[in-house]
Design an enzyme around this catalytic site. Structure first.
Site, PDB file in Angstrom:
ATOM      1  N   GLY A 144     -10.819  -8.828  -0.898  1.00 19.61           N
ATOM      2  CA  GLY A 144     -10.028  -7.992  -1.841  1.00 19.61           C
ATOM      3  C   GLY A 144      -8.890  -8.775  -2.498  1.00 19.61           C
ATOM      4  O   GLY A 144      -8.614  -9.842  -2.411  1.00 19.61           O
TER       5      GLY A 144
ATOM      6  N   GLN B  64      -1.220 -10.460  -7.425  1.00 19.40           N
ATOM      7  CA  GLN B  64      -1.800 -11.617  -6.654  1.00 19.40           C
ATOM      8  C   GLN B  64      -2.176 -12.683  -7.815  1.00 19.40           C
ATOM      9  O   GLN B  64      -2.321 -13.909  -7.605  1.00 19.40           O
ATOM     10  CB  GLN B  64      -2.841 -11.631  -5.599  1.00 19.40           C
ATOM     11  CG  GLN B  64      -2.546 -11.005  -4.521  1.00 19.40           C
ATOM     12  CD  GLN B  64      -3.472 -10.655  -3.444  1.00 19.40           C
ATOM     13  OE1 GLN B  64      -4.430  -9.791  -3.501  1.00 19.40           O
ATOM     14  NE2 GLN B  64      -3.699 -11.948  -2.595  1.00 19.40           N
TER      15      GLN B  64
ATOM     16  N   CYS C  65      -5.248 -13.448   4.032  1.00 25.22           N
ATOM     17  CA  CYS C  65      -4.689 -13.197   2.656  1.00 25.22           C
ATOM     18  C   CYS C  65      -4.896 -14.239   1.731  1.00 25.22           C
ATOM     19  O   CYS C  65      -4.453 -15.330   2.008  1.00 25.22           O
ATOM     20  CB  CYS C  65      -3.303 -12.672   2.377  1.00 25.22           C
ATOM     21  SG  CYS C  65      -2.722 -12.171   0.999  1.00 25.22           S
ATOM     22  N   LEU C  66      -5.537 -14.183   0.407  1.00 20.60           N
ATOM     23  CA  LEU C  66      -5.650 -15.268  -0.246  1.00 20.60           C
ATOM     24  C   LEU C  66      -4.358 -15.840  -0.825  1.00 20.60           C
ATOM     25  O   LEU C  66      -4.384 -16.695  -1.277  1.00 20.60           O
ATOM     26  CB  LEU C  66      -6.572 -14.767  -1.793  1.00 20.60           C
ATOM     27  CG  LEU C  66      -8.310 -14.509  -1.396  1.00 20.60           C
ATOM     28  CD1 LEU C  66      -8.475 -13.691  -2.667  1.00 20.60           C
ATOM     29  CD2 LEU C  66      -8.822 -15.425  -0.581  1.00 20.60           C
TER      30      LEU C  66
ATOM     31  N   HIS D 176      -4.351  -3.051   3.003  1.00 20.32           N
ATOM     32  CA  HIS D 176      -3.707  -4.506   2.630  1.00 20.32           C
ATOM     33  C   HIS D 176      -3.317  -4.706   1.302  1.00 20.32           C
ATOM     34  O   HIS D 176      -2.320  -5.093   0.758  1.00 20.32           O
ATOM     35  CB  HIS D 176      -4.701  -5.648   3.239  1.00 20.32           C
ATOM     36  CG  HIS D 176      -4.451  -6.955   3.076  1.00 20.32           C
ATOM     37  ND1 HIS D 176      -3.742  -7.869   3.886  1.00 20.32           N
ATOM     38  CD2 HIS D 176      -4.279  -7.660   1.646  1.00 20.32           C
ATOM     39  CE1 HIS D 176      -3.629  -9.056   3.072  1.00 20.32           C
ATOM     40  NE2 HIS D 176      -3.771  -8.871   2.204  1.00 20.32           N
ATOM     41  N   GLU D 177      -4.504  -4.301   0.432  1.00 20.41           N
ATOM     42  CA  GLU D 177      -4.374  -4.460  -1.011  1.00 20.41           C
ATOM     43  C   GLU D 177      -3.209  -3.394  -1.769  1.00 20.41           C
ATOM     44  O   GLU D 177      -2.467  -3.756  -2.614  1.00 20.41           O
ATOM     45  CB  GLU D 177      -5.895  -4.179  -1.620  1.00 20.41           C
ATOM     46  CG  GLU D 177      -6.691  -5.379  -1.229  1.00 20.41           C
ATOM     47  CD  GLU D 177      -6.341  -6.422  -1.515  1.00 20.41           C
ATOM     48  OE1 GLU D 177      -5.515  -7.047  -1.872  1.00 20.41           O
ATOM     49  OE2 GLU D 177      -6.719  -7.397  -0.378  1.00 20.41           O
TER      50      GLU D 177
ATOM     51  N   HIS E  91       0.129  -4.566  -1.147  1.00 25.05           N
ATOM     52  CA  HIS E  91       0.515  -5.707  -2.224  1.00 25.05           C
ATOM     53  C   HIS E  91       1.182  -4.874  -3.465  1.00 25.05           C
ATOM     54  O   HIS E  91       1.778  -5.439  -4.096  1.00 25.05           O
ATOM     55  CB  HIS E  91      -0.909  -6.291  -2.801  1.00 25.05           C
ATOM     56  CG  HIS E  91      -1.129  -7.693  -1.955  1.00 25.05           C
ATOM     57  ND1 HIS E  91      -0.234  -8.677  -1.937  1.00 25.05           N
ATOM     58  CD2 HIS E  91      -2.230  -7.806  -1.405  1.00 25.05           C
ATOM     59  CE1 HIS E  91      -0.604  -9.445  -1.067  1.00 25.05           C
ATOM     60  NE2 HIS E  91      -2.011  -9.168  -0.612  1.00 25.05           N
TER      61      HIS E  91
HETATM   62 ZN    ZN Z   1      -3.329 -10.156   0.263  1.00 28.13          ZN
END
Ligand code: ZN
Length: 158
Positions: A46, A51, A91-92, A133-134, A137
Protein backbone atom coordinates in the site's frame (compact mmCIF):
# COMPACT_ATOMS: atom_id res chain seq x y z
CA UNK A 1 4.28 6.35 -15.60
CA UNK A 2 7.19 6.98 -13.35
CA UNK A 3 8.21 6.07 -9.86
CA UNK A 4 8.25 8.82 -7.27
CA UNK A 5 10.53 9.37 -4.32
CA UNK A 6 9.12 7.89 -1.12
CA UNK A 7 9.29 10.28 1.83
CA UNK A 8 10.81 8.84 4.98
CA UNK A 9 9.86 9.21 8.64
CA UNK A 10 11.16 12.56 9.89
CA UNK A 11 9.81 14.35 6.82
CA UNK A 12 7.15 16.67 8.23
CA UNK A 13 4.82 16.12 5.27
CA UNK A 14 4.07 12.67 6.74
CA UNK A 15 2.56 14.35 9.81
CA UNK A 16 0.13 16.61 7.94
CA UNK A 17 -3.56 16.19 7.19
CA UNK A 18 -4.32 15.50 3.51
CA UNK A 19 -7.01 17.38 1.62
CA UNK A 20 -10.02 15.87 -0.12
CA UNK A 21 -9.91 15.47 -3.89
CA UNK A 22 -12.85 17.32 -5.45
CA UNK A 23 -12.32 16.55 -9.11
CA UNK A 24 -10.27 14.21 -11.25
CA UNK A 25 -7.57 15.94 -13.26
CA UNK A 26 -4.83 14.70 -15.58
CA UNK A 27 -2.33 15.42 -12.79
CA UNK A 28 -4.20 13.19 -10.34
CA UNK A 29 -4.60 10.48 -13.01
CA UNK A 30 -0.83 10.56 -13.44
CA UNK A 31 -0.33 10.54 -9.67
CA UNK A 32 -2.45 7.38 -9.33
CA UNK A 33 -0.44 5.58 -12.01
CA UNK A 34 2.85 6.74 -10.51
CA UNK A 35 1.81 5.66 -7.02
CA UNK A 36 0.91 2.19 -8.28
CA UNK A 37 4.25 1.89 -10.05
CA UNK A 38 6.12 3.18 -6.99
CA UNK A 39 4.30 0.72 -4.70
CA UNK A 40 5.01 -2.27 -6.93
CA UNK A 41 8.62 -1.23 -7.46
CA UNK A 42 9.14 -0.96 -3.69
CA UNK A 43 7.38 -4.29 -3.11
CA UNK A 44 4.83 -2.65 -0.82
CA UNK A 45 1.19 -3.59 -0.28
CA UNK A 46 0.00 0.00 0.00
CA UNK A 47 0.97 3.61 -0.52
CA UNK A 48 -0.68 6.88 0.44
CA UNK A 49 -0.20 10.13 -1.48
CA UNK A 50 1.59 11.97 1.37
CA UNK A 51 4.28 9.29 1.17
CA UNK A 52 5.19 10.69 -2.24
CA UNK A 53 4.87 14.26 -0.99
CA UNK A 54 1.30 15.04 -2.08
CA UNK A 55 -1.20 16.01 0.61
CA UNK A 56 -4.27 14.59 -1.10
CA UNK A 57 -6.63 11.89 0.14
CA UNK A 58 -5.54 9.15 -2.21
CA UNK A 59 -4.47 5.60 -1.40
CA UNK A 60 -3.41 2.62 -3.49
CA UNK A 61 -3.35 -0.93 -2.11
CA UNK A 62 -2.62 -4.35 -3.51
CA UNK A 63 -2.41 -7.30 -1.12
CA UNK A 64 -2.81 -9.95 -3.83
CA UNK A 65 -0.10 -12.57 -4.19
CA UNK A 66 0.56 -11.77 -7.83
CA UNK A 67 0.39 -8.01 -7.36
CA UNK A 68 -2.30 -7.80 -10.00
CA UNK A 69 -5.33 -6.52 -8.09
CA UNK A 70 -4.80 -2.83 -7.41
CA UNK A 71 -7.32 -0.93 -5.31
CA UNK A 72 -7.52 2.85 -5.73
CA UNK A 73 -9.33 4.79 -3.01
CA UNK A 74 -10.02 8.51 -3.17
CA UNK A 75 -11.23 10.31 -0.01
CA UNK A 76 -11.58 6.97 1.82
CA UNK A 77 -13.47 6.75 5.11
CA UNK A 78 -13.77 3.78 7.42
CA UNK A 79 -17.50 3.44 8.08
CA UNK A 80 -17.45 0.14 9.95
CA UNK A 81 -14.81 -1.78 11.85
CA UNK A 82 -14.95 -4.91 13.96
CA UNK A 83 -12.83 -7.61 15.48
CA UNK A 84 -9.17 -7.37 16.28
CA UNK A 85 -5.88 -8.60 14.86
CA UNK A 86 -2.41 -8.13 16.26
CA UNK A 87 0.62 -8.60 14.08
CA UNK A 88 3.73 -7.13 12.55
CA UNK A 89 3.37 -4.11 10.37
CA UNK A 90 5.86 -2.19 8.28
CA UNK A 91 5.83 0.95 6.16
CA UNK A 92 7.68 2.05 3.04
CA UNK A 93 8.39 5.33 4.85
CA UNK A 94 10.07 3.47 7.71
CA UNK A 95 12.37 1.15 5.79
CA UNK A 96 13.86 -1.92 7.44
CA UNK A 97 11.62 -1.81 10.50
CA UNK A 98 8.56 -3.67 11.76
CA UNK A 99 6.43 -3.42 14.85
CA UNK A 100 3.40 -5.06 16.43
CA UNK A 101 0.16 -3.20 15.87
CA UNK A 102 -3.40 -4.13 16.78
CA UNK A 103 -5.96 -3.29 14.10
CA UNK A 104 -9.58 -4.21 13.42
CA UNK A 105 -9.88 -7.56 11.65
CA UNK A 106 -12.66 -6.25 9.43
CA UNK A 107 -13.28 -2.82 7.98
CA UNK A 108 -15.73 -1.38 5.50
CA UNK A 109 -14.52 1.67 3.60
CA UNK A 110 -16.43 4.16 1.49
CA UNK A 111 -14.43 6.04 -1.12
CA UNK A 112 -14.45 7.30 -4.68
CA UNK A 113 -12.86 5.36 -7.52
CA UNK A 114 -10.67 6.94 -10.19
CA UNK A 115 -13.79 7.97 -12.09
CA UNK A 116 -14.94 9.81 -8.96
CA UNK A 117 -17.78 7.31 -8.53
CA UNK A 118 -18.73 6.12 -5.03
CA UNK A 119 -17.33 2.71 -4.25
CA UNK A 120 -17.28 0.53 -1.18
CA UNK A 121 -14.61 -1.94 -0.09
CA UNK A 122 -14.65 -4.59 2.58
CA UNK A 123 -11.43 -6.00 3.91
CA UNK A 124 -10.35 -8.59 6.44
CA UNK A 125 -6.95 -9.56 7.80
CA UNK A 126 -4.09 -8.09 5.72
CA UNK A 127 -6.41 -6.00 3.54
CA UNK A 128 -8.11 -4.52 6.63
CA UNK A 129 -4.71 -3.80 8.13
CA UNK A 130 -3.49 -2.13 4.94
CA UNK A 131 -6.64 -0.02 4.67
CA UNK A 132 -6.29 1.22 8.27
CA UNK A 133 -2.57 1.88 7.84
CA UNK A 134 -2.93 3.83 4.59
CA UNK A 135 -5.97 5.82 5.75
CA UNK A 136 -3.98 6.76 8.88
CA UNK A 137 -1.36 8.30 6.56
CA UNK A 138 -4.02 10.69 5.22
CA UNK A 139 -4.47 12.02 8.75
CA UNK A 140 -0.74 12.40 9.26
CA UNK A 141 -0.49 9.31 11.47
CA UNK A 142 2.36 6.81 11.21
CA UNK A 143 2.06 3.25 12.49
CA UNK A 144 5.08 3.78 14.72
CA UNK A 145 2.80 5.75 17.06
CA UNK A 146 0.64 2.63 17.50
CA UNK A 147 3.36 0.05 17.97
CA UNK A 148 3.11 -2.12 21.06
CA UNK A 149 6.61 -2.49 22.45
CA UNK A 150 9.60 -1.64 20.29
CA UNK A 151 10.18 -1.15 16.60
CA UNK A 152 12.39 -4.02 15.46
CA UNK A 153 14.68 -4.58 12.52
CA UNK A 154 12.89 -6.42 9.75
CA UNK A 155 14.41 -9.70 8.71
CA UNK A 156 16.01 -9.38 5.33
CA UNK A 157 13.73 -10.59 2.54
CA UNK A 158 14.80 -13.95 1.24
ZN1 ZN B 1 2.93 3.42 5.61
Amino acid sequence: MATRKIRKMGDSILEKQSREITQMTPRIEALIDDMLETMYEADGVGLAAPQVGILKQLVVIDVSENADAPIVMINPKIVEASGEQTGDEGCLSVPGKVGRVTRPNYVRVQALDRNMQPVEFEGTELLARAMCHEIDHLGGVLYVDKVEGELRDARPEV
